[in-house]
Motif scaffolding. Sequence first.
Motif, PDB file in Angstrom:
ATOM      1  N   LEU A 132       0.385  11.251  -4.360  1.00 12.94           N
ATOM      2  CA  LEU A 132       1.831  11.088  -4.583  1.00 12.94           C
ATOM      3  C   LEU A 132       2.251  11.683  -5.923  1.00 12.94           C
ATOM      4  O   LEU A 132       3.298  12.323  -6.037  1.00 12.94           O
ATOM      5  CB  LEU A 132       2.216   9.602  -4.533  1.00 12.94           C
ATOM      6  CG  LEU A 132       2.154   8.945  -3.157  1.00 12.94           C
ATOM      7  CD1 LEU A 132       2.297   7.425  -3.271  1.00 12.94           C
ATOM      8  CD2 LEU A 132       3.253   9.497  -2.248  1.00 12.94           C
ATOM      9  N   HIS A 133       1.423  11.458  -6.933  1.00 12.35           N
ATOM     10  CA  HIS A 133       1.814  11.908  -8.271  1.00 12.35           C
ATOM     11  C   HIS A 133       1.577  13.402  -8.483  1.00 12.35           C
ATOM     12  O   HIS A 133       2.461  14.114  -8.967  1.00 12.35           O
ATOM     13  CB  HIS A 133       1.023  11.107  -9.326  1.00 12.35           C
ATOM     14  CG  HIS A 133       1.410  11.440 -10.734  1.00 12.35           C
ATOM     15  ND1 HIS A 133       2.661  11.170 -11.244  1.00 12.35           N
ATOM     16  CD2 HIS A 133       0.730  12.036 -11.747  1.00 12.35           C
ATOM     17  CE1 HIS A 133       2.737  11.573 -12.500  1.00 12.35           C
ATOM     18  NE2 HIS A 133       1.580  12.107 -12.833  1.00 12.35           N
ATOM     19  N   TYR A 134       0.385  13.895  -8.125  1.00  7.97           N
ATOM     20  CA  TYR A 134       0.055  15.281  -8.460  1.00  7.97           C
ATOM     21  C   TYR A 134       0.397  16.273  -7.345  1.00  7.97           C
ATOM     22  O   TYR A 134       0.763  17.401  -7.632  1.00  7.97           O
ATOM     23  CB  TYR A 134      -1.436  15.399  -8.813  1.00  7.97           C
ATOM     24  CG  TYR A 134      -1.773  14.704 -10.105  1.00  7.97           C
ATOM     25  CD1 TYR A 134      -1.496  15.291 -11.333  1.00  7.97           C
ATOM     26  CD2 TYR A 134      -2.348  13.430 -10.101  1.00  7.97           C
ATOM     27  CE1 TYR A 134      -1.782  14.641 -12.523  1.00  7.97           C
ATOM     28  CE2 TYR A 134      -2.640  12.775 -11.283  1.00  7.97           C
ATOM     29  CZ  TYR A 134      -2.357  13.386 -12.491  1.00  7.97           C
ATOM     30  OH  TYR A 134      -2.624  12.738 -13.667  1.00  7.97           O
ATOM     31  N   GLU A 135       0.260  15.842  -6.104  1.00 12.28           N
ATOM     32  CA  GLU A 135       0.558  16.769  -5.008  1.00 12.28           C
ATOM     33  C   GLU A 135       2.042  16.782  -4.698  1.00 12.28           C
ATOM     34  O   GLU A 135       2.682  17.805  -4.666  1.00 12.28           O
ATOM     35  CB  GLU A 135      -0.186  16.322  -3.741  1.00 12.28           C
ATOM     36  CG  GLU A 135      -1.529  17.021  -3.544  1.00 12.28           C
ATOM     37  CD  GLU A 135      -2.221  16.482  -2.316  1.00 12.28           C
ATOM     38  OE1 GLU A 135      -3.391  16.119  -2.438  1.00 12.28           O
ATOM     39  OE2 GLU A 135      -1.572  16.392  -1.246  1.00 12.28           O
ATOM     40  N   GLN A 136       2.560  15.568  -4.493  1.00 11.67           N
ATOM     41  CA  GLN A 136       3.965  15.484  -4.083  1.00 11.67           C
ATOM     42  C   GLN A 136       4.908  15.374  -5.269  1.00 11.67           C
ATOM     43  O   GLN A 136       6.118  15.424  -5.104  1.00 11.67           O
ATOM     44  CB  GLN A 136       4.147  14.299  -3.133  1.00 11.67           C
ATOM     45  CG  GLN A 136       3.324  14.458  -1.862  1.00 11.67           C
ATOM     46  CD  GLN A 136       3.389  13.218  -0.981  1.00 11.67           C
ATOM     47  OE1 GLN A 136       4.424  12.557  -0.908  1.00 11.67           O
ATOM     48  NE2 GLN A 136       2.294  12.894  -0.333  1.00 11.67           N
ATOM     49  N   ARG A 137       4.365  15.220  -6.443  1.00 14.26           N
ATOM     50  CA  ARG A 137       5.132  15.167  -7.696  1.00 14.26           C
ATOM     51  C   ARG A 137       6.252  14.144  -7.656  1.00 14.26           C
ATOM     52  O   ARG A 137       7.398  14.406  -8.063  1.00 14.26           O
ATOM     53  CB  ARG A 137       5.692  16.550  -8.029  1.00 14.26           C
ATOM     54  CG  ARG A 137       4.592  17.565  -8.143  1.00 14.26           C
ATOM     55  CD  ARG A 137       5.092  18.904  -8.554  1.00 14.26           C
ATOM     56  NE  ARG A 137       4.029  19.887  -8.421  1.00 14.26           N
ATOM     57  CZ  ARG A 137       3.916  20.988  -9.127  1.00 14.26           C
ATOM     58  NH1 ARG A 137       4.805  21.261 -10.015  1.00 14.26           N
ATOM     59  NH2 ARG A 137       2.932  21.823  -8.937  1.00 14.26           N
ATOM     60  N   LYS A 138       5.938  13.013  -7.118  1.00 15.61           N
ATOM     61  CA  LYS A 138       6.941  11.944  -7.052  1.00 15.61           C
ATOM     62  C   LYS A 138       6.998  11.192  -8.370  1.00 15.61           C
ATOM     63  O   LYS A 138       6.018  11.145  -9.118  1.00 15.61           O
ATOM     64  CB  LYS A 138       6.611  10.985  -5.917  1.00 15.61           C
ATOM     65  CG  LYS A 138       6.769  11.634  -4.549  1.00 15.61           C
ATOM     66  CD  LYS A 138       6.972  10.614  -3.474  1.00 15.61           C
ATOM     67  CE  LYS A 138       7.373  11.301  -2.169  1.00 15.61           C
ATOM     68  NZ  LYS A 138       7.586  10.392  -1.085  1.00 15.61           N
ATOM     69  N   SER A 139       8.153  10.611  -8.638  1.00 13.91           N
ATOM     70  CA  SER A 139       8.318   9.866  -9.877  1.00 13.91           C
ATOM     71  C   SER A 139       7.558   8.534  -9.767  1.00 13.91           C
ATOM     72  O   SER A 139       7.205   8.095  -8.666  1.00 13.91           O
ATOM     73  CB  SER A 139       9.794   9.594 -10.131  1.00 13.91           C
ATOM     74  OG  SER A 139      10.279   8.755  -9.112  1.00 13.91           O
ATOM     75  N   ARG A 140       7.363   7.924 -10.927  1.00 13.55           N
ATOM     76  CA  ARG A 140       6.643   6.643 -10.907  1.00 13.55           C
ATOM     77  C   ARG A 140       7.381   5.600 -10.075  1.00 13.55           C
ATOM     78  O   ARG A 140       6.769   4.801  -9.375  1.00 13.55           O
ATOM     79  CB  ARG A 140       6.481   6.132 -12.339  1.00 13.55           C
ATOM     80  CG  ARG A 140       5.284   6.733 -13.020  1.00 13.55           C
ATOM     81  CD  ARG A 140       5.045   6.008 -14.322  1.00 13.55           C
ATOM     82  NE  ARG A 140       4.351   6.891 -15.243  1.00 13.55           N
ATOM     83  CZ  ARG A 140       4.518   6.896 -16.540  1.00 13.55           C
ATOM     84  NH1 ARG A 140       5.380   6.064 -17.092  1.00 13.55           N
ATOM     85  NH2 ARG A 140       3.839   7.704 -17.307  1.00 13.55           N
ATOM     86  N   SER A 141       8.709   5.622 -10.168  1.00 13.02           N
ATOM     87  CA  SER A 141       9.451   4.601  -9.409  1.00 13.02           C
ATOM     88  C   SER A 141       9.282   4.821  -7.909  1.00 13.02           C
ATOM     89  O   SER A 141       9.120   3.865  -7.143  1.00 13.02           O
ATOM     90  CB  SER A 141      10.930   4.605  -9.807  1.00 13.02           C
ATOM     91  OG  SER A 141      11.508   5.832  -9.458  1.00 13.02           O
ATOM     92  N   GLY A 153       2.799  -0.649 -13.258  1.00 15.28           N
ATOM     93  CA  GLY A 153       1.606  -0.762 -12.408  1.00 15.28           C
ATOM     94  C   GLY A 153       1.116   0.614 -11.992  1.00 15.28           C
ATOM     95  O   GLY A 153      -0.094   0.884 -11.966  1.00 15.28           O
ATOM     96  N   VAL A 154       2.069   1.507 -11.681  1.00 13.67           N
ATOM     97  CA  VAL A 154       1.702   2.868 -11.286  1.00 13.67           C
ATOM     98  C   VAL A 154       1.022   3.575 -12.456  1.00 13.67           C
ATOM     99  O   VAL A 154      -0.013   4.242 -12.301  1.00 13.67           O
ATOM    100  CB  VAL A 154       2.959   3.665 -10.854  1.00 13.67           C
ATOM    101  CG1 VAL A 154       2.604   5.123 -10.583  1.00 13.67           C
ATOM    102  CG2 VAL A 154       3.573   3.035  -9.613  1.00 13.67           C
TER     103      VAL A 154
END
Lengths: 175, 567
Positions: A132-141, A153-154
Motif C-alpha cells: 500500500l505504501h510503496y507500490e500504491q503510494r497511498k497516504s498513511r490515513s 499505527g501505520v
Amino acid sequence: MDSSRVVVVQQRSDPDVAALVRAHQAEVWRYLRYLGASGELADDLTQETFLTLLRAPYEDRGPEARSGWLRTVARNLFLKAVRKPPLPMTDVETIDAIWTGFTREDGGAESLTALRACLLELDGRARQAIALHYEQRKSRSAIGKELGIGEDGVKSLLRRVRAVLRACVERRLSA
Amino acid sequence: MNTDDWQDQLADRALHELHGETPPDLTVRVLAALHAGSATPAAVVALPARVRSSARRFLAAVAVAAGLLIALAVLAWPSPPRGQTAIAHVELAVLEGGIAVTEVEADDRPGRAFTLTTGADVAWAARPGDLLASTDGRGAAVLLRPFGVVTTEAHTRLEVRAMEMSVKNGVLATGSLTLAVVAGVATWHTLSRVDSAEAGQVLRMEAQADGGSAAAALVTENQKLKDELAAAQQRAEALATQLARQQAEVPAKPPASADEAAPAPAEAAPVPATVTFGDAQFGDALAGVDWQLVGSVSAQMNPMLAELLAKMDHEGAELPMELVVEVQKLNMKLVEQLPGLLKAGLPGFGPNGTYLHPLVASNSLASMLAHAGQGLNDAQRNALAGLVRIYSAEAQGLQGQSHDFELEGLAADVAMKDRFFAETQGLLGPEQAALMTPPGSLRHDGGNLFDTGLMFQLHNDPIPASNPAEFARATSQKLEQQLGLEPAQAEQVRALLERHAGAASELWRDRGTPAESNLRMLKSGRGKAALQRQLQWMRELQQQVSLTKEQAAKLKGLKRVFVPLPR
C-alpha cells in the motif's frame, strides 16, 4: 604519493567524463536521497557535485577515495541547499558508516538484490502495508483505513517491517 | 536523528527504489552543463530544485546545440564594488493585467514607484531589491526581454535578487535575472519548459538565445531592405532612361506574335503588407502589426512545430535542441507583435487568447498562406470575413461575462475559438488546410499556431503521477501553498481531489510522452478534459471546504490547470 595514479580530472575528454559520471552518479544520487533530498534536488545536486569535481583542482586517487570525496561534496551542497549548518563529525561518521554498509563495493546493487528477496518473505499485514505504501503510494490515513489502525499505527508498522527487512538483508549479505 | 533513524531512512529509500524511484542518468546533463560554463554562481546555490534544474538544462542544451558560447561572468554580484551596483537592463512589456514597480533608492537615482498596465512597454534598469507586484487582485503576464514571458497569479510580489552579465560579441548584456517570489506564484514560460516558483522560492531566468536582440535585429534588417530597395529603384530609373535613349535610336520592331503578346500567368496572391480583415474598433492596433513578418514567421514556424512533435512523439526521445532554438527565435518575433494588440484591449483569455482572437488569427492566416503561395481567393476572403465578424462579436460578449472562477473564462474562450478554427479550416482547400494545421500537428496542444492548445500551454501544470492518489497528493500540496490552506483543509482537498481524479478515467488512459513532459505540449484534449474536471472539483471545494475570504478569492483567481500526466 603514487604519481602514476594522479589524474587531473579537469583535463579529461568527454568520454572520460561520461564514464566517470556513469560510474558514480547512482551512488551520489542515492546518497542525497538518503540524506533527505527530494528527487529534483538530488538531480540538481548530483550534477553540481560532478561539476565541482570536474572544475576543481582534484587529484584522483582511485574509486574509493573518489566516492568519499563525492559524498562529502554532495553532503555539503545538500546542507547548504536546505540551509542547515554543517553536521558534527560524529554524525557524519554514523551516516557514512551506515551508507557504506549498504553500498559495499558495488554501489548497493547486492543490498538491493537481497532486499528484493527479503520482500518475498513477507506475508500478511506486513506485506500489505509495504504494498500500500510503496507500490500504491497511498497516504498513511488511507492505509490506516484499509488496515483498521490509526496513522501512528501505520507509521510504527512500516518502521517495524523495515527493521525486519534490514535484518533479513544483513543476514543474506553475511551468509 | 539517531543511528536507528538513519538505518530506517536508508531502508525506506531502498524500498522506494525497488518500487520505481531509480536514479536517473545525468551524464548528458553534466556534460552539457560543463560545456556551457559556470551557470551557477556560489551566491545562488540554495535555489529551489526544479527551478535550478530546468533552467540549467535549457541553458546548457541551448549552448551545446546551437553553438552559442556565451561566456558568463559574474560581474557585480553578490559583492559589487563600492559605489557600483548590479543593474539589469531589461525591456518590460505588460501583456496582461497590471504591474506595480517599486525601485530601491540608489546613488544615481531616487527610489520611485510606478504602475504599468496592459500594453505598456518600457525600458527598465532593474537592481537588486526592486519589487514587482501584480495589481488589482489579478494575475499578470509580462514580457521581460530578453528573458521571455513571466506570468503571475493574483497577489504576487517579486523581488529582483540577482543578475549575471554575459559578454557577447564584445557587448555586455544581462545573461540571467533571478527574481525571488515574496508572495504568490510566478511562472517563466519558454518553449521547452515552464518554471514556476512559489513564495519563498526564486525564479532564475536565462536570457533567450535571440531574445532581446530580436527587435533590434528586425529594425536593422528592415533598414537594410529599405536601402536595397532605394538602390534598386535608382538602378531601374537609370536603366529606363538608357532604354528610352536606345529605343529612340532603333527602328520600331514588327508586331509581336500572338504567343509573345499573351499575358503572363497570374502570379500568386501578394503577401498582404497591411490588414486583410479589418475592424473599426481595433483598426489602429491591427494596423500596427507587421503582417508580412507575422506571415513569414508563421510560414516557417508552423511546420517546425509539427516536426518538433514528430521527433518527440516516441519513448526515449530527446529534445532536438537546434530545432527548439529556431522555434524559440521565431516565437519571440511573434511575441514582439503582441503588446500593441493587448494595449488596444482586444479580448481573449491571456496573451495567447488575444493572439488567437479571430481578427488576429485570420490576418495571420491570410498572410501565412500568401507567403506560402497559397493565398486566399476572393470567395474565401469574403467567407472568412463573415466568420471573423460573427466570432469577434462573440469574443466581445465573452469578455463582458462574469464567472465564479477565472478558469471558466478560459473554458469559454477556448470553446468559442475551437469552433472558429473548425469553421475556418472548412473554408480552405486541402493544401491551404495542410499549411494551417500540418499533418500530425493536431495530436498535441500548441502543435500549430492556429490551435487553442496555445492558450492551455500558458496555464497547464502537468503533474506526473502513477495513480490518482499520487496526483491528489502533489496537487493538494501545491494548492496548500497557493491558497494558503491549513493542514486540515489541505487534507480535505486531497481527499476530494483523489475522488475526482479516480473517477476521471479519461485522464488516465494514455501515458505521458516526451513531448508532454519535455515540451509541455500535452496530447490534444488532455488539458481540456482536466480543465472541465478541475472546474467540477473547484466548485465542490468551494462548497465543502470552509475557506477564508482570502482563500476563496485566491481559488477564484486561480489560473492553473492541474493535469495528471500518467507515468
